[in-house]
Design a protein around this motif. Structure first.
Motif, mmCIF file in Angstrom:
data_model
loop_
_atom_site.group_PDB
_atom_site.id
_atom_site.type_symbol
_atom_site.label_atom_id
_atom_site.label_comp_id
_atom_site.label_asym_id
_atom_site.label_seq_id
_atom_site.Cartn_x
_atom_site.Cartn_y
_atom_site.Cartn_z
ATOM 1 N N UNK B 207 -101.808 60.661 -25.220
ATOM 2 C CA UNK B 207 -101.562 59.387 -25.171
ATOM 3 C C UNK B 207 -101.576 58.767 -23.793
ATOM 4 N N UNK B 208 -101.743 59.733 -22.724
ATOM 5 C CA UNK B 208 -102.160 59.202 -21.420
ATOM 6 C C UNK B 208 -103.537 58.545 -21.234
ATOM 7 N N UNK B 209 -104.375 58.658 -22.213
ATOM 8 C CA UNK B 209 -105.744 58.001 -22.021
ATOM 9 C C UNK B 209 -105.520 56.623 -22.540
ATOM 10 N N UNK B 210 -104.391 56.179 -22.851
ATOM 11 C CA UNK B 210 -104.048 54.941 -23.532
ATOM 12 C C UNK B 210 -102.982 54.054 -22.665
ATOM 13 N N UNK B 211 -103.187 52.799 -22.923
ATOM 14 C CA UNK B 211 -102.529 52.048 -21.965
ATOM 15 C C UNK B 211 -100.926 52.166 -22.356
ATOM 16 N N UNK B 212 -100.197 52.220 -21.253
ATOM 17 C CA UNK B 212 -98.781 52.444 -21.601
ATOM 18 C C UNK B 212 -97.883 51.954 -20.021
ATOM 19 N N UNK B 213 -96.359 51.970 -20.418
ATOM 20 C CA UNK B 213 -95.877 51.614 -19.301
ATOM 21 C C UNK B 213 -95.565 52.924 -18.349
ATOM 22 N N UNK B 214 -95.463 52.976 -17.200
ATOM 23 C CA UNK B 214 -95.158 53.925 -16.443
ATOM 24 C C UNK B 214 -94.689 53.763 -15.106
ATOM 25 N N UNK B 240 -92.992 49.641 -11.986
ATOM 26 C CA UNK B 240 -93.385 49.921 -13.272
ATOM 27 C C UNK B 240 -94.650 49.032 -13.747
ATOM 28 N N UNK B 241 -95.788 49.755 -14.200
ATOM 29 C CA UNK B 241 -96.929 49.153 -14.613
ATOM 30 C C UNK B 241 -97.203 49.523 -16.003
ATOM 31 N N UNK B 242 -98.499 48.770 -16.558
ATOM 32 C CA UNK B 242 -99.030 49.103 -17.725
ATOM 33 C C UNK B 242 -100.221 49.716 -17.339
ATOM 34 N N UNK B 243 -100.412 51.043 -17.418
ATOM 35 C CA UNK B 243 -101.611 51.787 -16.875
ATOM 36 C C UNK B 243 -102.280 52.636 -18.065
ATOM 37 N N UNK B 244 -103.288 53.182 -17.659
ATOM 38 C CA UNK B 244 -103.866 54.353 -18.308
ATOM 39 C C UNK B 244 -104.597 55.244 -17.496
ATOM 40 N N UNK B 245 -104.845 56.613 -18.038
ATOM 41 C CA UNK B 245 -105.724 57.345 -17.057
ATOM 42 C C UNK B 245 -107.166 57.477 -17.597
ATOM 43 N N UNK B 246 -107.976 57.456 -16.659
ATOM 44 C CA UNK B 246 -109.401 57.762 -17.065
ATOM 45 C C UNK B 246 -109.819 59.370 -17.003
ATOM 46 N N UNK B 247 -109.110 59.981 -16.059
ATOM 47 C CA UNK B 247 -109.314 61.381 -16.269
ATOM 48 C C UNK B 247 -107.822 62.020 -16.174
ATOM 49 N N UNK B 248 -107.697 63.130 -16.443
ATOM 50 C CA UNK B 248 -106.447 63.938 -16.329
ATOM 51 C C UNK B 248 -106.530 65.147 -15.787
ATOM 52 N N UNK B 249 -105.790 65.232 -14.587
ATOM 53 C CA UNK B 249 -105.641 66.523 -13.777
ATOM 54 C C UNK B 249 -104.379 66.707 -13.530
ATOM 55 N N UNK B 250 -104.014 67.344 -12.370
ATOM 56 C CA UNK B 250 -102.834 67.300 -11.831
ATOM 57 C C UNK B 250 -102.129 66.074 -11.591
ATOM 58 N N UNK B 253 -102.808 64.282 -8.195
ATOM 59 C CA UNK B 253 -104.308 63.850 -7.550
ATOM 60 C C UNK B 253 -105.018 62.936 -8.700
ATOM 61 N N UNK B 254 -104.144 62.628 -9.657
ATOM 62 C CA UNK B 254 -104.968 61.841 -10.664
ATOM 63 C C UNK B 254 -104.627 60.269 -10.549
ATOM 64 N N UNK B 255 -105.467 59.455 -10.161
ATOM 65 C CA UNK B 255 -105.004 57.894 -10.420
ATOM 66 C C UNK B 255 -105.127 57.425 -11.391
ATOM 67 N N UNK B 256 -104.522 56.289 -11.776
ATOM 68 C CA UNK B 256 -104.334 55.637 -12.866
ATOM 69 C C UNK B 256 -105.440 54.220 -12.845
ATOM 70 N N UNK B 257 -105.333 53.720 -13.795
ATOM 71 C CA UNK B 257 -105.957 52.182 -13.845
ATOM 72 C C UNK B 257 -105.097 51.340 -14.469
ATOM 73 N N UNK B 258 -104.744 49.975 -14.176
ATOM 74 C CA UNK B 258 -104.043 48.994 -14.965
ATOM 75 C C UNK B 258 -104.919 48.771 -16.152
ATOM 76 N N UNK B 259 -104.311 48.759 -17.272
ATOM 77 C CA UNK B 259 -104.977 48.594 -18.523
ATOM 78 C C UNK B 259 -104.258 48.052 -19.506
ATOM 79 N N UNK B 260 -104.937 47.302 -20.663
ATOM 80 C CA UNK B 260 -104.257 46.981 -21.768
ATOM 81 C C UNK B 260 -104.784 47.723 -22.993
ATOM 82 N N UNK B 261 -105.725 48.646 -22.652
ATOM 83 C CA UNK B 261 -106.581 49.284 -23.828
ATOM 84 C C UNK B 261 -105.830 50.071 -24.472
ATOM 85 N N UNK B 262 -105.240 49.924 -25.691
ATOM 86 C CA UNK B 262 -104.578 50.689 -26.328
ATOM 87 C C UNK B 262 -105.161 51.594 -27.571
ATOM 88 N N UNK B 263 -106.365 51.647 -27.583
ATOM 89 C CA UNK B 263 -107.201 52.286 -28.583
ATOM 90 C C UNK B 263 -108.564 52.578 -28.412
#
Lengths: 423, 301
Positions: B207-214, B240-250, B253-263
């Motif tokens: 679910x980390x790849x899709x927009x969510x609150x964190x 608290x922001x609406x974000x998703x991850x483009x890559x998933x690592x540790x 070291x993994x930054x997120x991007x603000x996003x509303x893309x949930x699919x």
């Protein structure tokens, strides 16, 4: 369904002919670069005191390359338009150009060759044309670059065309295109430029997007080298015995009469199985799993072919050898040879001649030492037969690589040619 | 003639399956490096296709820094159970406890750099001779030089200046005892290709790849997830922001991007418009201009 096809091409040229700039331009003008990449380019270029964006920073990926300002190895770049996905193999022109060009073009459908308008056709240009022809490249795009440095002079362009055409008469490439452009200024790459009022042809991108390459494949000679045998040992696939592999040429359909080499067993294709369901046909470059009507003992390295269309089967091979080993070719040594999924041992029976890469003449006198970047015609003897076609007819079954048994290095590729090449 | 035509995704898929089958045939002890990220999940899907209708015959190896997203770990565990494959975990925490590696301290500390040592140890213990990885050439400039079959010496080192040429797709898998190969079947795929393939093949992702609150904080213009082991500097604050991850690592070291893309469809649209590269949010790549090359030479993925 996303209907986009793919074009693999390699870029070659001489030193300082603006190849990196051209690739950078293509990426930049098709919006394939991101802000952080552009920022990095601007930052580093500025730091070095260059007043233009140095696009070579994009393609030079290794520390040593950026330090020395040269490209060491083939680098791969990607960009995409609505019509096509492009894979660029960027072949450096400095060191080991023969090895690099062979590596890059061996996976390419098209060669993009750069010529500096100020210098015209050089020795290196002729070598690249010769190698393109040798390696079975069917489409050639020749970019006459730096036209802005010669005042967009039409005569310069036509002189270059004539020189190339004269040389190409002896080569085996028939689809050749010429484009005058300026990579630095981005003229005739994605957008046409008014400075070329006399040029009525397409831009480079238009050509790359529209050049017809699908018909290049061989859809006649059915060749299916077995990669691995699939034995599920599961209830629902109880007696399943599949041959996994890639169709290298031709088309296979269930019911086709086939023969399995080397044993020469005749049978029929029972099914073409994939995880997406049973298929009604399979062609190059599809990776599938075939089952046969009869339960033969087939293993990796065997080949399924059409019953009425067989490859050559022989333990003797005549090849044009493109050598890239660190040590010279040793005719007393045993080498490993790989062709499709088959591996055998081999030795060099005879070096018939070597090609002087500068004059492109045959050399067949004196001791013929073969060292890195040499091209030579040799006869090889194999420990077991290979099933092959002439390279001109089949780019996938007509080629071998040579490996050193001790160092494990890949030291050469051999283009199978059982006819004499004209020189 | 156009009847024998494949779109770009089918061509990339066919190439990847070909590479996978070559590696499965040429090596004795292959393993799939599995991070629970989209590339390794896609690679797993291609392995399934390569074996079909046989079951996947190789184990999965996760190099676990102990600083993973909870979502990744629970996805991973459900995934291996559903697929019925064997999962092996190489633990960085264990390497730290044993004193094999020393952990960084302070603001910006990350275990990402310690993974290579843990990985090498696992390779030696299990005598793996082939590690399938989901790395792609479009990710990073050092990776642009990678081969499909990338040779590693007995120290796990990569020698980018002296790589074996890959000619006409004919792979050379010969090696000496103790050496191994990294095999990258997705070499020619881009981030967009992977997502389009995920859409076509209906592949499940964490679910980390899709927009969510964190709960997040900002560091050097990049948004990072906050977890209690992350050390903040005084000026950094949790929001608290609406974000998703483009890559998933540790996590560290993994930054997120603000996003509303949930699919998947929306993610694809977002990537088409993206102005920053996929790894632009990876702190591990930003440490220096040659961060990736340096790590790769020492055995990183």
């Amino acid at each position: 369904m996303i209907e986009k096809d793919m074009l693999r091409f390699c870029t070659v040229g001489s030193v300082d002919d603006g190849k990196s700039t051209l690739i950078g331009r293509l990426l930049y003008d098709t919006n394939s670069l991101c802000d952080d990449q552009v920022e990095m380019l601007q930052k580093v270029s500025k730091k070095r005191g260059q007043d233009f964006i140095d696009f070579s920073l994009l393609t030079d990926g290794l520390k040593a390359e950026r330090e020395q300002g040269i490209t060491i190895d083939v680098a791969y770049r990607y960009f995409s338009t609505e019509k096509r996905k492009f894979i660029i193999a960027d072949c450096p022109g400095h060191v080991q150009y023969t090895r690099n060009m062979i590596t890059g073009s061996s996976s390419s459908q098209l060669v993009l060759l750069l010529v500096d308008a100020r210098k015209g056709v050089l020795e290196q240009t002729r070598r690249h044309l010769f190698l393109s022809s040798l390696l079975g490249i069917k489409h050639l795009v020749i970019c006459i670059n730096k036209m802005d440095m010669v005042n967009y002079d039409e005569r310069v362009f036509h002189n270059a065309i004539n020189e190339v055409k004269q040389f190409l008469v002896r080569m085996d490439i028939h689809d050749v295109h010429f484009i005058p452009l300026s990579a630095l200024k981005g003229e005739n790459i994605v957008k046409k430029s008014e400075n070329f009022s006399w040029y009525e042809g397409p831009t480079l991108l238009y050509l790359l997007e529209n050049i017809h390459v699908m018909a290049d494949g061989n859809f006649i000679d059915g060749r299916f080298p077995v990669q691995m045998v699939i034995r599920p040992m599961r209830e629902e696939f109880h007696d399943f015995r599949g041959l996994a592999g890639r169709v290298e040429s031709g088309v296979f359909r269930p019911g086709d009469e086939v023969m399995v080499l080397p044993l020469g067993l005749e049978t029929k294709v029972k099914s073409i199985t994939t995880m997406d369901g049973e298929q009604t046909e399979a062609f190059y470059p599809q990776s599938v799993c075939l089952t046969l009507d009869d339960e033969y003992d087939v293993s990796r390295g065997d080949m399924v072919v059409k019953k009425n269309n067989r490859p050559e089967v022989s333990q003797d091979l005549d090849v044009m050898l493109c050598f890239m080993g660190n040590q010279e070719l040793d005719t007393k040594k045993r080498y490993l040879v790989k062709q499709t999924t088959r591996e055998v041992k081999a030795y060099i029976r005879e070096v018939i001649y070597k090609i002087d890469i500068n004059t492109l003449r045959k050399v067949n006198e004196g001791a013929l030492r073969i060292v890195a970047n040499d091209i030579a015609r040799v006869k090889m003897r194999l420990s077991a037969p290979l099933f092959f076609d002439d390279f001109k007819k089949n780019r996938n079954t007509g080629v071998v690589i040579l490996m050193d048994e001790v160092s494990n290095e890949t030291i050469a590729t051999g283009i199978i040619d059982h006819r004499e090449l004209s020189s | 003639m156009s009847q024998y035509q494949l779109n770009h995704l089918k061509q990339l898929e066919a190439e990847a399956i070909y590479i996978i089958r070559e590696a499965l045939s040429l090596f004795e002890r292959p393993v799939l490096l599995f991070s629970g990220g989209k590339d390794s999940i896609t690679l797993f899907h291609l392995l399934k296709k390569s074996y079909y209708p046989q079951k996947i015959g190789i184990p999965l190896l996760h190099v676990d820094t102990g600083h993973n997203f909870q979502e990744t770990i629970s996805f991973r565990d459900t995934f291996v159970q559903k697929e019925g494959v064997k999962l092996m975990v190489a633990s960085v925490e264990e390497s730290i406890d044993k004193g094999d590696v020393v952990e960084e301290k302070g603001v910006g500390a990350s275990r990402n750099f310690l993974q290579s040592a843990t990985l090498m140890k696992s390779i030696e213990e299990n005598q793996f001779d082939c590690l399938f990885g989901g790395a792609r050439r479009d990710e990073e400039k050092a990776r642009a030089k990678e081969r499909f079959f990338s040779h590693r010496n007995e120290f796990g080192e990569w020698d980018p200046k002296n790589q074996r040429p890959e000619l006409f797709g004919l792979q050379n898998g010969h090696l000496r005892r103790g050496e191994h190969f990294r095999v990258f079947p997705l070499s020619n795929w881009t981030e967009l290709d992977v997502w389009q393939y995920i859409l076509e093949e209906k592949i499940d992702l964490p679910s980390l790849y899709f927009a969510h609150e964190r709960r997040v904080f900002e560091r050097q213009k990049t948004i990072y997830a906050y977890e209690n082991y992350v050390q903040l500097s005084p000026e950094e604050e949790i929001t608290i922001k609406n974000i998703r991850f483009r890559t998933i690592g540790d996590v560290t070291c993994t930054g997120a991007v603000e996003s509303t893309a949930d699919s998947v469809e929306k993610v694809i649209e977002e990537i088409k418009m993206a102005k920053v590269t996929e790894r632009g949010t990876r702190m591990d790549d930003q440490r220096s201009e040659t961060a990736m090359e340096d790590r790769k030479k020492q055995g990183y993925f």
